[in-house]
Design a protein around this motif. Structure first.
Motif, PDB file in Angstrom:
ATOM      1  N   PHE A  33       5.545  90.277 -35.564  1.00  0.00           N
ATOM      2  CA  PHE A  33       4.493  91.052 -34.936  1.00  0.00           C
ATOM      3  C   PHE A  33       3.394  91.331 -35.945  1.00  0.00           C
ATOM      4  O   PHE A  33       3.580  91.194 -37.150  1.00  0.00           O
ATOM      5  N   SER A  34       2.235  91.707 -35.463  1.00  0.00           N
ATOM      6  CA  SER A  34       1.100  92.005 -36.331  1.00  0.00           C
ATOM      7  C   SER A  34       1.383  93.267 -37.134  1.00  0.00           C
ATOM      8  O   SER A  34       2.025  94.189 -36.626  1.00  0.00           O
ATOM      9  N   PRO A  35       0.883  93.352 -38.356  1.00  0.00           N
ATOM     10  CA  PRO A  35       1.095  94.564 -39.157  1.00  0.00           C
ATOM     11  C   PRO A  35       0.562  95.825 -38.472  1.00  0.00           C
ATOM     12  O   PRO A  35       1.111  96.910 -38.650  1.00  0.00           O
ATOM     13  N   GLU A  36      -0.488  95.670 -37.660  1.00  0.00           N
ATOM     14  CA  GLU A  36      -1.045  96.817 -36.938  1.00  0.00           C
ATOM     15  C   GLU A  36      -0.015  97.484 -36.028  1.00  0.00           C
ATOM     16  O   GLU A  36      -0.104  98.676 -35.752  1.00  0.00           O
ATOM     17  N   CYS A  37       0.970  96.710 -35.590  1.00  0.00           N
ATOM     18  CA  CYS A  37       2.021  97.263 -34.730  1.00  0.00           C
ATOM     19  C   CYS A  37       2.804  98.365 -35.435  1.00  0.00           C
ATOM     20  O   CYS A  37       3.302  99.288 -34.786  1.00  0.00           O
ATOM     21  N   CYS A  38       2.898  98.286 -36.758  1.00  0.00           N
ATOM     22  CA  CYS A  38       3.614  99.330 -37.506  1.00  0.00           C
ATOM     23  C   CYS A  38       2.910 100.674 -37.371  1.00  0.00           C
ATOM     24  O   CYS A  38       3.560 101.714 -37.231  1.00  0.00           O
ATOM     25  N   ILE A  39       1.586 100.651 -37.396  1.00  0.00           N
ATOM     26  CA  ILE A  39       0.837 101.898 -37.247  1.00  0.00           C
ATOM     27  C   ILE A  39       0.980 102.418 -35.818  1.00  0.00           C
ATOM     28  O   ILE A  39       1.217 103.609 -35.597  1.00  0.00           O
TER      29      ILE A  39
END
Length: 186
Positions: A33-39
């Protein structure tokens, strides 16, 4: 049996930061998944705690992170994994259980999956501040205007879809209960 007891003991231990990092990294590496998903995931976890008062425990943090990432990926990524894919990646749950976990998670956050760009930015800069001594370990860049608009649009659309699905499910269950009641009464 000894293996099961050891596994249960591990699942009941309070996780370290390293344990949480390793779990998220393993999901990240497998699910891509995209790193933005962590935020977005962090936004959802905090929202869950704020709405329910539910604390994170040694026995619930993994399923909560899994569900939060699953929903975040559906909001952010153009191509996201299915719940069956997550069951394959994290075989502690079968697909039907992940479906139920996702549904319960959405109920607990009151289907509020909308993430405003200002909220995302707040979380982004707070997380980035934690890496001020080693910014190379923080691979994210702030969202540009187009990405921010897309986040708000996508999260709003998913929120509408999930609320609609929950309403249909509720009506179906009510109709089923009504049929059972009529059958018993007749």
């Amino acid at each position: 049996e000894a293996f099961d007891e050891q596994r249960l003991a591990l699942l009941r231990q309070t996780p370290t930061v390293e344990n949480i990092f390793e779990f998220i990294k393993a999901l990240y590496d497998c699910a891509q998944f995209s790193p933005e998903c962590c935020i977005i995931c962090l936004v959802y976890i905090n929202r869950l705690i704020a709405f329910t008062g539910l604390p994170l425990h040694p026995t619930n943090w993994r399923p909560l992170i899994l569900c939060s990432l699953l929903v975040a990926q559906k909001v952010w990524d153009d191509r996201y994994l299915s719940n069956a894919d997550f069951a394959f990646i994290y075989p502690f749950f079968v697909t039907d259980e992940i479906n139920k976990l996702e549904q319960k998670f959405l109920e607990l956050i009151q289907y509020n999956v909308t993430v405003k760009s200002a909220l995302y930015a707040k979380y982004y800069f707070e997380l980035r501040a934690l890496f001020k001594d080693n910014e190379a370990e923080f691979p994210l860049t702030p969202l540009d205007k187009q990405q921010a608009m897309e986040l708000e649009l996508r999260s709003g659309e998913l929120q509408k879809q999930e609320k609609s699905r929950a309403e249909r499910l509720s009506l179906t269950q009510q109709a089923g209960s009504q049929k059972k009641a009529n059958f018993v009464l007749n």
